[in-house]
Design an enzyme around this catalytic site. Structure first.
Site, short mmCIF file in Angstrom:
data_model
loop_
_atom_site.label_atom_id
_atom_site.label_comp_id
_atom_site.label_asym_id
_atom_site.label_seq_id
_atom_site.Cartn_x
_atom_site.Cartn_y
_atom_site.Cartn_z
N ARG A 3 0.81 -1.21 0.00
CA ARG A 3 0.00 0.00 0.00
C ARG A 3 0.84 1.26 0.00
NH1 ARG A 3 -4.88 -2.51 2.44
NH2 ARG A 3 -6.53 -0.97 2.54
N ARG A 53 -17.98 -4.79 10.00
CA ARG A 53 -16.69 -4.09 10.07
C ARG A 53 -16.91 -2.63 10.39
NH1 ARG A 53 -12.42 -5.23 5.30
NH2 ARG A 53 -11.82 -3.11 5.85
#
Ligand code: ADP
Length: 196
Positions: A89, A134
């Protein structure tokens, strides 16, 4: 060995496409998001530290995720290939991955980048948040923060692979099967080239 990097902003469909690619090409799935969530569930010190960053939509430090991936590569020495999902990332993570691959006598085959615009991403993540539970998918501000982290830190990773001639973009909106088919076409072309 086939080593894929599946790339795209949060909500681009990396998880869905990963599962299909794993089944078709018999790859080991390495998702740093999943690895971090299992550290949190196990209540480890690493998990505790990561949680406070993840709850703010921020990236966890490079050395933490690189270390987790290194462990998994060691545990899967006999794998026929890997799919990296949500990693790398940042550019330092991409450099770290190249080093780890070289140490294993292999390299990244290519990056498949799923392209989805921000409005669609937000819609998908809020929907996912309703069913997955989540926390980072249930708050629109947090979703925007994650997309912002992606735009400022992660988007550059695409250039890193582009410079190596390994970047391939796939339109990420539409039928799951069509997106999968387009990804497979890119991969199969690479495999054919490697055999030739
Ligand atoms: P999504 O792509 O939907 O945001 P992930 O499960 O890949 O979901 O990641 C969830 C969170 O975990 C990220 O917002 C980030 O805080 C953290 N994370 C996951 N992978 C990395 C990574 N490679 N580097 C830094 N942070 C990461």
């Amino acid at each position: 060995m086939l080593n894929l990097v599946l790339f795209g902003p949060p909500g681009a469909g990396k998880g869905t496409q990963s599962q299909k690619l794993i089944d078709k090409y018999n790859l080991v799935h390495l998702s740093t998001g999943d690895l971090l969530r299992s550290e949190i569930a196990a209540g480890t010190e690493l998990g505790l530290k990561a949680k406070s960053l993840m709850d703010q939509g921020l990236l966890v430090p490079d050395e933490v995720v690189i270390g987790m991936i290194a462990n998994k590569l060691r545990e899967n020495k006999d794998a026929g290939g890997f799919i990296f999902d949500g990693f790398p990332r940042t550019v330092p993570q991409a450099e770290g991955l190249d080093k780890m691959m070289a140490a294993c006598g292999t390299e990244i085959t290519c990056m498949i980048a799923l392209q989805v615009d921000e409005e669609e991403l937000t819609k998908r993540l809020l929907l996912r948040g309703q069913s997955s539970g989540r926390a980072d998918d249930q708050n629109e501000d947090l979703i925007r923060k994650r997309v912002q982290e992606y735009n400022t830190k992660t988007a550059q990773v695409a250039k890193y692979y582009e410079q190596q001639g390994k970047f391939f973009s796939v339109h990420g909106i539409g039928e799951i099967e069509e997106i999968f088919g387009n990804s497979c076409e890119i991969i199969d072309r690479h495999l054919a080239k490697a055999k030739a």
